[in-house]
Design a protein around this motif. Structure first.
Motif, PDB file in Angstrom:
ATOM      1  N   VAL A 267      17.615  -5.075  -7.688  1.00 33.37           N
ATOM      2  CA  VAL A 267      16.648  -6.132  -7.340  1.00 33.37           C
ATOM      3  C   VAL A 267      15.197  -5.697  -7.556  1.00 33.37           C
ATOM      4  CG1 VAL A 267      18.199  -7.196  -5.651  1.00 33.37           C
ATOM      5  CG2 VAL A 267      16.579  -5.445  -4.878  1.00 33.37           C
ATOM      6  N   VAL A 268      14.989  -4.395  -7.807  1.00 34.67           N
ATOM      7  CA  VAL A 268      13.604  -3.900  -7.892  1.00 34.67           C
ATOM      8  C   VAL A 268      12.815  -4.553  -9.040  1.00 34.67           C
ATOM      9  CG1 VAL A 268      12.150  -1.834  -8.085  1.00 34.67           C
ATOM     10  CG2 VAL A 268      14.235  -1.782  -6.687  1.00 34.67           C
ATOM     11  N   PRO A 269      13.421  -4.752 -10.233  1.00 31.93           N
ATOM     12  CA  PRO A 269      12.651  -5.437 -11.297  1.00 31.93           C
ATOM     13  C   PRO A 269      12.212  -6.851 -10.872  1.00 31.93           C
ATOM     14  CG  PRO A 269      14.561  -4.348 -12.232  1.00 31.93           C
ATOM     15  CD  PRO A 269      14.712  -4.234 -10.744  1.00 31.93           C
TER      16      PRO A 269
ATOM     17  N   ALA B 237       4.303   1.618   3.652  1.00 33.95           N
ATOM     18  CA  ALA B 237       5.615   1.211   4.167  1.00 33.95           C
ATOM     19  C   ALA B 237       6.712   1.989   3.452  1.00 33.95           C
ATOM     20  CB  ALA B 237       5.796  -0.297   3.985  1.00 33.95           C
ATOM     21  N   SER B 238       6.547   2.167   2.151  1.00 34.55           N
ATOM     22  CA  SER B 238       7.554   2.876   1.362  1.00 34.55           C
ATOM     23  C   SER B 238       7.672   4.341   1.793  1.00 34.55           C
ATOM     24  CB  SER B 238       7.183   2.778  -0.118  1.00 34.55           C
ATOM     25  OG  SER B 238       8.048   3.528  -0.897  1.00 34.55           O
ATOM     26  N   SER B 239       6.534   4.940   2.180  1.00 33.72           N
ATOM     27  CA  SER B 239       6.599   6.346   2.625  1.00 33.72           C
ATOM     28  C   SER B 239       7.517   6.467   3.843  1.00 33.72           C
ATOM     29  CB  SER B 239       5.184   6.869   2.928  1.00 33.72           C
ATOM     30  OG  SER B 239       4.966   7.104   4.299  1.00 33.72           O
TER      31      SER B 239
ATOM     32  N   LEU C  50      17.521  -6.041   2.701  1.00 32.46           N
ATOM     33  CA  LEU C  50      16.900  -5.100   1.755  1.00 32.46           C
ATOM     34  C   LEU C  50      15.380  -5.179   1.733  1.00 32.46           C
ATOM     35  CD1 LEU C  50      19.049  -4.815  -1.503  1.00 32.46           C
ATOM     36  CD2 LEU C  50      18.305  -3.007   0.044  1.00 32.46           C
ATOM     37  N   HIS C  51      14.762  -5.410   2.885  1.00 33.93           N
ATOM     38  CA  HIS C  51      13.294  -5.480   2.844  1.00 33.93           C
ATOM     39  C   HIS C  51      12.688  -4.175   2.322  1.00 33.93           C
ATOM     40  CE1 HIS C  51      14.769  -4.801   6.949  1.00 33.93           C
ATOM     41  NE2 HIS C  51      13.820  -3.908   7.065  1.00 33.93           N
ATOM     42  N   VAL C  52      13.460  -3.078   2.398  1.00 35.83           N
ATOM     43  CA  VAL C  52      12.931  -1.816   1.846  1.00 35.83           C
ATOM     44  C   VAL C  52      12.713  -1.923   0.324  1.00 35.83           C
ATOM     45  CG1 VAL C  52      13.759  -0.264   3.653  1.00 35.83           C
ATOM     46  CG2 VAL C  52      15.289  -0.861   1.774  1.00 35.83           C
ATOM     47  N   ALA C  53      13.466  -2.799  -0.332  1.00 35.68           N
ATOM     48  CA  ALA C  53      13.295  -2.952  -1.790  1.00 35.68           C
ATOM     49  C   ALA C  53      11.948  -3.593  -2.127  1.00 35.68           C
ATOM     50  CB  ALA C  53      14.430  -3.793  -2.371  1.00 35.68           C
ATOM     51  N   LEU C  54      11.364  -4.305  -1.145  1.00 38.05           N
ATOM     52  CA  LEU C  54      10.097  -5.003  -1.391  1.00 38.05           C
ATOM     53  C   LEU C  54       8.950  -4.036  -1.627  1.00 38.05           C
ATOM     54  CD1 LEU C  54      10.407  -7.653   1.456  1.00 38.05           C
ATOM     55  CD2 LEU C  54      10.772  -8.050  -0.998  1.00 38.05           C
ATOM     56  N   ARG C  55       9.110  -2.815  -1.145  1.00 40.62           N
ATOM     57  CA  ARG C  55       8.030  -1.843  -1.318  1.00 40.62           C
ATOM     58  C   ARG C  55       8.521  -0.612  -2.066  1.00 40.62           C
ATOM     59  NH1 ARG C  55       8.684  -3.147   4.820  1.00 40.62           N
ATOM     60  NH2 ARG C  55      10.077  -1.496   5.483  1.00 40.62           N
ATOM     61  N   ALA C  56       9.628  -0.741  -2.748  1.00 42.84           N
ATOM     62  CA  ALA C  56      10.166   0.398  -3.511  1.00 42.84           C
ATOM     63  C   ALA C  56       9.326   0.608  -4.772  1.00 42.84           C
ATOM     64  CB  ALA C  56      11.617   0.126  -3.882  1.00 42.84           C
ATOM     65  N   PRO C  57       9.209   1.864  -5.229  1.00 42.42           N
ATOM     66  CA  PRO C  57       8.483   2.106  -6.476  1.00 42.42           C
ATOM     67  C   PRO C  57       9.127   1.347  -7.641  1.00 42.42           C
ATOM     68  CG  PRO C  57       9.090   4.181  -5.408  1.00 42.42           C
ATOM     69  CD  PRO C  57       9.728   3.089  -4.617  1.00 42.42           C
ATOM     70  N   ARG C  58       8.318   1.064  -8.640  1.00 44.84           N
ATOM     71  CA  ARG C  58       8.777   0.260  -9.783  1.00 44.84           C
ATOM     72  C   ARG C  58      10.048   0.800 -10.432  1.00 44.84           C
ATOM     73  NH1 ARG C  58       5.833  -3.541 -13.033  1.00 44.84           N
ATOM     74  NH2 ARG C  58       3.811  -3.184 -12.054  1.00 44.84           N
TER      75      ARG C  58
END
Ligand code: F6P
Length: 552
Positions: free
Chosen positions: A115-117, A302-304, A96-104
């Motif tokens: 996991v985002v919080p 990265a998130s884009s 889930l490395h994509v979660a590391l740069r997901a919006p709040r």
């Protein structure tokens, strides 16, 4: 395709096997004369243009590759990754490395938990800590501000952050924020690396960040102990609390090492080491150097790409297209290597980082179900910035082996130079090469053309270029933190696409274990021989001979 069916047993794979024989009959010169074909092979997304018209492929090839992607259940696999399923099955983990740069406000689940919080708690903690260090409210044991940072880590705990740091160093916005600060990386256990990284630094103004997912990696832990001793010797053992912090998933071992858990920055087992640059692994040292605002921009870039990768149709999807074309080159043309050639000195550490991301991920011999693979996976990645590489290994690429190339160029230089009286400015000079090299590789030069130029007969074979050598070009509108984040994510996801199509697990790395355990045996022997004078025992002839010579 049943889950145990190998991709090479599917019809689209077989179709591509016969299709490649047709393509082999067509020279890139011919393919490039078809403007409609070329038009269909240019894709734009958010300031990035991909041109893959110099691939040995036609629209028909692409259709076959989309069929292959379907047979490999590529879309489902991408969804499973984003949904936090345990696609890293041999380690029973989400990816889930994509979660590391997901919006709040995003929701990304691993094991039923958003996991985002947690991600943002750590990002907020980094923001607060890095601001305090940077504004001098967190000081060292003697009351002095900590202006210098040594990040201690290896592999994924080193290469990604080094790439991003090197790329940001000359970005005007980032470099302005780094005035008066230094960031260094200690990776190798070689004492020379320790000497180089501590040279000119004083413990009283240095903060050491120990970065290790496991907090057990032998090299990192020895380097961490070495720097702990460097600090303690000068400032006393109590100074460690002020001068050492950690990034890890193993907070118990961090505390055992003597670092205050309050000064530890967590990440999670659903982040693979080589995919961890967007976790505290990269975000902490980079925020200390450039400030959190710059790093946040990198995460947004990265998130884009994450969102694009998740939702864009395959024909417009940069990581998907790149991944499919890599599979085409490796599995159907049999090209084993790929050159990563950024025409930007700021990207000098990009190829070394992608080397780990790609080769540690996709260098596998069995399918995800453990079946031996009758085809090769992975590719040999290497590269250097242009034009330096041109004066080094391009000879082989032009007239020796065929190596598909990724040319990466930037429209707006980070550091433009305009010299009066010159024909072109420095960046245009650099970019002239970026535009020329792909055509040189694709078209080559024929004996007939050389004859027309009155080249001496005996030199014609030496000056002939066969051409027909594939490449692709990525043109970035600029190279700021946002673009650097985009570039990183494009290559991370490209590697995943390759692995998803090949049907392997791109997220484990069992191949690194054997060497590590053999080193343990040697370490024990070296200790026994040095301390107790014990003879070398239990090794084969070769190792015994060499160890005995070393111990003398
Ligand atoms: O040896 C390979 C490896 O396990 C990489 O996958 C990883 O990035 C590196 O070692 C460092 O591991 P750690 O962050 O746990 O120290």
């Amino acid at each position: 395709m049943a889950s145990s069916t190998l991709i090479c047993e599917t019809q689209p794979w077989k179709d591509l096997k016969s299709h490649v024989e047709d393509i082999k009959k067509t020279h890139l010169r011919e393919l490039l004369s078809d403007t409609d074909r070329c038009k269909s092979m240019v894709v734009d997304f958010d300031g990035i243009t991909l041109d893959y018209s110099r691939q040995r492929a036609t629209p028909g090839t692409m259709d076959n590759l989309y069929n292959l992607a379907e047979a490999a259940h590529l879309k489902e696999k991408i969804d499973r990754m984003f949904n936090g399923e345990h696609i890293n099955s041999t380690e029973n983990r989400s990816v889930l490395h994509v979660a590391l740069r997901a919006p709040r406000d995003a929701v990304m689940q691993s094991d039923g938990k958003n996991v985002v919080p947690d991600v943002w708690n750590v990002l907020d903690k980094i923001k607060d800590f890095s601001e305090r260090v940077r504004n001098g409210s967190w000081v060292g044991a003697t009351g002095k501000a900590l202006t210098d940072v040594i990040s201690v880590g290896i592999g994924g705990s080193f290469l990604g952050p080094l790439f991003v740091h090197t790329a940001l160093q000359t970005d005007p916005e980032a470099s302005k924020c780094a005035t008066g600060r230094q960031l260094r990386f200690l990776a190798n256990v070689d004492p020379i690396d320790v000497a180089r990284n501590t040279a000119g630094l004083k413990p009283e103004t240095t903060l050491v960040v120990v970065v290790s997912k496991t907090f057990t990696t032998a090299e990192t832990m020895l380097n961490a102990r070495t720097l702990r001793a460097w600090i303690s010797k000068e400032l006393g053992p109590s100074a460690v609390a002020k001068h050492m912090v950690a990034v890890s998933t193993n907070l118990t071992l961090v505390e055992k090492f003597g670092i205050d858990p309050n000064n530890a920055f967590a990440f999670w087992d659903w982040v693979g080491g080589r995919y961890s640059v967007c976790s505290a692994v990269g975000v902490l040292p980079l925020s200390l150097q450039y400030g959190f605002t710059v790093v946040d921009k990198f995460l947004k870039g990265a998130s884009s790409i994450d969102q694009h990768f998740y939702s864009a149709p395959f024909e417009k999807n940069l990581p998907v297209l790149l991944g499919m074309l890599s599979v085409w080159n490796v599995s159907f043309f049999g090209y084993p290597a790929r050159a990563i050639l950024p025409y930007s000195q700021a990207l000098e550490k990009f190829a070394p980082h992608i080397q780990q991301v790609s080769m540690e991920s996709n260098g596998k011999g069995v399918s995800i179900d453990g079946k031996p693979l009758p085809f090769e996976t992975g590719e040999i990645d290497f590269g250097e910035p242009g034009t330096n590489g041109q004066h080094s290994f391009y000879q082989l690429i032009h007239q020796g082996r065929v190596i598909p190339c990724d040319f990466i160029g930037v429209v707006k230089s980070q550091q433009p130079v305009y010299l009066e009286g010159e024909v072109v400015n420095n960046h245009d000079e650099l970019m002239s090469n970026f535009f020329a090299q792909p055509d040189a590789l694709a078209y080559g030069k024929t004996p007939e053309e050389l004859q027309k130029e009155n080249v001496l007969q005996h030199l014609i074979p030496h000056k002939t270029f066969s051409g027909n050598r594939p490449s692709l070009s990525l043109l970035l509108s600029s190279l700021d933190a946002y673009k650097i984040g985009q570039l990183l994510a494009i290559y991370e996801h490209r590697v995943a696409v390759q692995g998803f199509i090949w049907g392997i697990n791109s997220f484990d790395q069992w191949g690194v274990e054997l060497g590590k355990s053999l080193a343990t045996q040697v370490r024990k022997q070296l200790h026994a021989s040095r301390v107790k004078g014990e003879p070398v025992e239990g090794f084969n002839f070769s190792t015994t001979t060499m160890l005995t010579k070393y111990l003398k």
